[in-house]
Design an enzyme around this catalytic site. Sequence first.
Site, PDB file in Angstrom:
ATOM      1  N   ASP A 157       0.722  -1.085  -0.127  1.00 11.46           N
ATOM      2  CA  ASP A 157      -0.176  -0.061  -0.054  1.00 11.46           C
ATOM      3  C   ASP A 157       0.792   1.198   0.078  1.00 11.46           C
ATOM      4  O   ASP A 157       0.654   2.077   0.756  1.00 11.46           O
ATOM      5  CB  ASP A 157      -0.915  -0.057   1.177  1.00 11.46           C
ATOM      6  CG  ASP A 157      -2.109   0.962   0.941  1.00 11.46           C
ATOM      7  OD1 ASP A 157      -2.496   1.205  -0.069  1.00 11.46           O
ATOM      8  OD2 ASP A 157      -2.662   1.548   1.857  1.00 11.46           O
ATOM      9  N   GLU A 174      17.375  -4.444 -20.754  1.00 13.57           N
ATOM     10  CA  GLU A 174      17.583  -5.778 -21.056  1.00 13.57           C
ATOM     11  C   GLU A 174      17.397  -6.016 -22.657  1.00 13.57           C
ATOM     12  O   GLU A 174      18.019  -6.718 -23.377  1.00 13.57           O
ATOM     13  CB  GLU A 174      16.855  -7.013 -20.246  1.00 13.57           C
ATOM     14  CG  GLU A 174      17.283  -8.261 -20.701  1.00 13.57           C
ATOM     15  CD  GLU A 174      18.482  -8.871 -20.191  1.00 13.57           C
ATOM     16  OE1 GLU A 174      19.371  -9.118 -21.039  1.00 13.57           O
ATOM     17  OE2 GLU A 174      19.006  -8.554 -19.001  1.00 13.57           O
TER      18      GLU A 174
END
Length: 127
Positions: free
Chosen positions: A54, A74
Amino acid sequence: MNDKTVIKRTGLSRIMYTLVHSSNGVKWMIKNEAAFQQELMLLVPLTILTFWIDFTALQTLAIMLSMLFVLFAEMTNTAIEAVVDRVGLEYHELSGVAKNIGSGIVTLSMIMSLMVWGVMLYTHFCA
C-alpha cells in the site's frame, strides 16, 4: 541491388504497424531471452507486493518505472548483442566492448531499481 520499395507509413497506419512490431519484439524476448524471462518473473510478484504494501501512488509509480527500466535495459542489451553478432561472430575487441557496455546498462538499471525499492521501503516502514 534490392528492388524492394520502402513504404513510409503515416498517421494511424504507422501507429498500428509500430505496435505490431513492438509486440513482436517483446514476444521474442519472452520466448528467447532467459535474462528477460527471469526479470519478468521478478516483476510480477514485486508488482503484487507493491500494491500489497500500500505505497502511495507516486511511490508505486517510481517502483514500477524502476522495474520496467530493467526490462528496457535488457531489451537494449539484447539489441546490441544481436547487431554485434549479425556483423560477425569472430572475436573483435570492439564487439566485446559493445557487449560489456550493454551488460553494464542492465547492471546499472538493476542497481537503480534496488535503490528505489530501498528508499521506498525505508520511508514506508522506518521514517
